[in-house]
Design a protein around this motif. Sequence first.
Motif, PDB file in Angstrom:
ATOM      1  N   ASP A  65       0.807  -1.220   0.000  1.00  0.00           N
ATOM      2  CA  ASP A  65       0.000   0.000   0.000  1.00  0.00           C
ATOM      3  C   ASP A  65       0.843   1.273   0.000  1.00  0.00           C
ATOM      4  O   ASP A  65       0.304   2.375   0.001  1.00  0.00           O
ATOM      5  N   ASP A  66       2.166   1.131  -0.017  1.00  0.00           N
ATOM      6  CA  ASP A  66       3.030   2.310  -0.056  1.00  0.00           C
ATOM      7  C   ASP A  66       3.046   2.907  -1.461  1.00  0.00           C
ATOM      8  O   ASP A  66       3.009   2.179  -2.462  1.00  0.00           O
ATOM      9  N   LEU A  67       3.176   4.230  -1.528  1.00  0.00           N
ATOM     10  CA  LEU A  67       3.183   4.907  -2.831  1.00  0.00           C
ATOM     11  C   LEU A  67       4.433   4.562  -3.629  1.00  0.00           C
ATOM     12  O   LEU A  67       5.538   4.531  -3.100  1.00  0.00           O
ATOM     13  N   ALA A 112      -2.640  11.378  -9.431  1.00  0.00           N
ATOM     14  CA  ALA A 112      -3.139  10.049  -9.078  1.00  0.00           C
ATOM     15  C   ALA A 112      -2.047   9.271  -8.354  1.00  0.00           C
ATOM     16  O   ALA A 112      -0.950   9.082  -8.889  1.00  0.00           O
ATOM     17  N   MET A 113      -2.339   8.821  -7.140  1.00  0.00           N
ATOM     18  CA  MET A 113      -1.363   8.113  -6.304  1.00  0.00           C
ATOM     19  C   MET A 113      -1.460   6.607  -6.547  1.00  0.00           C
ATOM     20  O   MET A 113      -2.464   5.978  -6.197  1.00  0.00           O
ATOM     21  N   LEU A 114      -0.415   6.038  -7.126  1.00  0.00           N
ATOM     22  CA  LEU A 114      -0.377   4.606  -7.428  1.00  0.00           C
ATOM     23  C   LEU A 114       0.615   3.909  -6.501  1.00  0.00           C
ATOM     24  O   LEU A 114       1.741   4.388  -6.296  1.00  0.00           O
ATOM     25  N   ASN A 125      -5.843  -2.839  -8.748  1.00  0.00           N
ATOM     26  CA  ASN A 125      -5.120  -1.883  -9.588  1.00  0.00           C
ATOM     27  C   ASN A 125      -5.596  -0.448  -9.413  1.00  0.00           C
ATOM     28  O   ASN A 125      -4.958   0.482  -9.911  1.00  0.00           O
ATOM     29  N   VAL A 126      -6.721  -0.250  -8.735  1.00  0.00           N
ATOM     30  CA  VAL A 126      -7.309   1.099  -8.622  1.00  0.00           C
ATOM     31  C   VAL A 126      -6.536   1.927  -7.588  1.00  0.00           C
ATOM     32  O   VAL A 126      -6.280   1.471  -6.473  1.00  0.00           O
ATOM     33  N   PHE A 127      -6.208   3.131  -7.974  1.00  0.00           N
ATOM     34  CA  PHE A 127      -5.314   4.007  -7.209  1.00  0.00           C
ATOM     35  C   PHE A 127      -5.791   4.308  -5.794  1.00  0.00           C
ATOM     36  O   PHE A 127      -6.928   4.043  -5.416  1.00  0.00           O
ATOM     37  N   LYS A 128      -4.881   4.897  -5.025  1.00  0.00           N
ATOM     38  CA  LYS A 128      -5.136   5.190  -3.614  1.00  0.00           C
ATOM     39  C   LYS A 128      -5.932   6.470  -3.432  1.00  0.00           C
ATOM     40  O   LYS A 128      -6.531   6.696  -2.373  1.00  0.00           O
ATOM     41  N   GLY A 129      -5.910   7.339  -4.429  1.00  0.00           N
ATOM     42  CA  GLY A 129      -6.611   8.614  -4.330  1.00  0.00           C
ATOM     43  C   GLY A 129      -5.794   9.708  -4.994  1.00  0.00           C
ATOM     44  O   GLY A 129      -4.714   9.463  -5.531  1.00  0.00           O
ATOM     45  N   TYR A 130      -6.317  10.936  -4.953  1.00  0.00           N
ATOM     46  CA  TYR A 130      -5.620  12.080  -5.544  1.00  0.00           C
ATOM     47  C   TYR A 130      -4.745  12.758  -4.495  1.00  0.00           C
ATOM     48  O   TYR A 130      -5.172  12.980  -3.365  1.00  0.00           O
ATOM     49  N   TRP A 131      -3.541  13.081  -4.902  1.00  0.00           N
ATOM     50  CA  TRP A 131      -2.548  13.674  -4.018  1.00  0.00           C
ATOM     51  C   TRP A 131      -3.082  14.962  -3.384  1.00  0.00           C
ATOM     52  O   TRP A 131      -3.455  15.899  -4.077  1.00  0.00           O
TER      53      TRP A 131
END
Length: 513
Positions: A163-165, A181-183, A365-371
Motif C-alpha cells: 500500500d506504499d506509494l 493520481a497516487m499509485l 489496480n485502482v489508485f489510492k486517491g488524488y494527491w
Amino acid sequence: MRAENHNLFAALRAAFPADLDATAIETADTATPLFYTWRDLERGTAMLANLIDSLALPPASRIAVQTEKSVEALMLYLAVLRAGHVFLPLNTAYQASEIEYFIGNAEPAVVVCAGKNFGWVSKIAFVAGTKHVYTLNDDRTGTLLDRAAFHSDRHTPAVRAADDLAAILYTSGTTGRSKGAMLTHGNLLSNAQVLHQAWGWQQSDVLIHALPIFHVHGLFVASHGALLAGAKMVWFSRFDPRATAARLPQATVFMGVPTLYVRLLGEAGLTPEACKGMRLFVSGSAPLLLETFRSWQERTGHSILERYGMSETVMLTSNPYRPESARRGGTVGRPLPGVGVRVHDDQGQPLPACEIGGIEVRGPNVFKGYWRMPEKTKEEFTADGWFKTGDVGKIDAEGYVTIVGRSKDLIISGGYNVYPAEIEGYVNDMPGVAESAVIGVPHPDFGEAVVAVVVAKPGATLEGGAISAALKQQIANFKVPKQVYVVAELPRNTMGKVQKNLLREQHKGLFAR
C-alpha cells in the motif's frame, strides 16, 4: 521476523533472466546501437539508488523527472522504486507555468531535468524549496550520472508495503487543474502480473518500445511487461514509422497509440512477411478507429488488441489474447481478471446489458486517491467503493466493453443526450473521411449545439453540408451537427488524444446572439 518486501522493483528484479549478460535493451535510433545487459540494469539502478540514499531524504519523498526518453531515464525510474521513494514523471511538453504548478503541488525533494532546461527548471524548483536538482540528457550525460558514478553498484532494495506509494501521475487536466493520481507498489505489480498472464508474455519475446515513458502506456504497461518477462526491448527514443516497420521481423510485441498504427499503415515495409514473427499488437490511450482495425487486418493478417485503462487505474479491460479472432474492433474487450467493471445511470442505478451509462471500476489496480485532494478523492468514489471513471460506455451480453466517450464530452441538446462517439462513428465511415471530432458548443435555444470537425483523407474533397445531409438519413435530427467544419488536422496532446477542450474553446461563440 523480517517483513515481506512488496517493493515493485524487487519483483521486477526477481524476473531478470539467469544470464545477466544477455541483452535487455537495444537502442534502435542512436548513431551506433547500444546494448544494455540485464547486469547493466542491475548495476546502473543500484548506483542511482545509492546516490538517492546518500541524500538522506524523508521517507516516500517525491522525485520529479522531466527528461527526454532514454534507457538511463528508465533506470532512474527503477532506482527510485529501489530506493523506496515516489516517482513523478512529467510530460516533456510541459512549459514553465505547468512545471511550476506540479513542483509546487507535489513538493519533490529531487528534480531531474534535461540539461537544456536546467536554468529555468532549477529556478522554479529552488523557489519551491527543492534542495536537489540534477540534469539527465538522452546522450548518457548529465550531473545525475556524474554523481552516481561515485557510488557502489550493489544495493539492497528498500522494504515497502503493497500500500506504499510508488508513483504519482498527474492527469492530463482537460478541465481545471491536473490531479495527482497516487499509485502504490501493489497497484502496479498486481496489474503487471495480470497482464503478464493475459497477454502471454515469454522470456523469448522482443518488445519494440516506441512510446514515451512519462505515461502509463509506455512506463508501466510496456516496460513492466518486458521486465517482468525478462524479455528484450528494442528501444526507440522517438517513434519513426519506417524504422519501426524495418524492425518488426526481429520482434514479437508492439504497443502504440492509434496514431502510430495509422502512420505504420503508410509504410510500404508493413507486410505480412514483416509481421510473420509478431504475436501481439496492442493499442490504447485513445480510441482506435474501426477502419484502422480492419486496414491492419488486411495489410498484416493480424488483429490489433485494444485495451482500456487510465492514469488512476492502469489497465482495466482487454480484448482476448487468444483466440485472435475473438478480438472485436470498436470495443476494449472484457474486464481483466480481478477487475470489476459496471455501468450505472446518473442516479447510481445499475443498467442492463447494452445500455449506455457511467463506467465504474474496482480492483487491486485502482489508485489510492488524488494527491492532497481528499474531498476530490471522496467525490470520485461511490459509497460502496467503486471508482467513477468519468467515461461513458456500455457492456454487451458477452461482457465486451465499448467506450462511448467522456461524461464531460456528453452533449445535451434540446434536452436530449448526444454521445459524440456515436456521431463520430457515422462520420468516420463516410467516403473520404480520415477522422472526426464531435463537440457541443453553447446555443441560445438548445442549450448546446452539436458541431463536427472533420479531417479529409489525402486527395479527398469534403463539404460540410453534404456530410450533414448524409447524417440526416442515418440518425435522429437532434444528433445531426448544426455545423460541420473541414480542417487539415485535429489538435492532439503528446499521447495522440484529440484535445476537444481546444475545439470547444475555438467554436464557443459560433451561435452567440
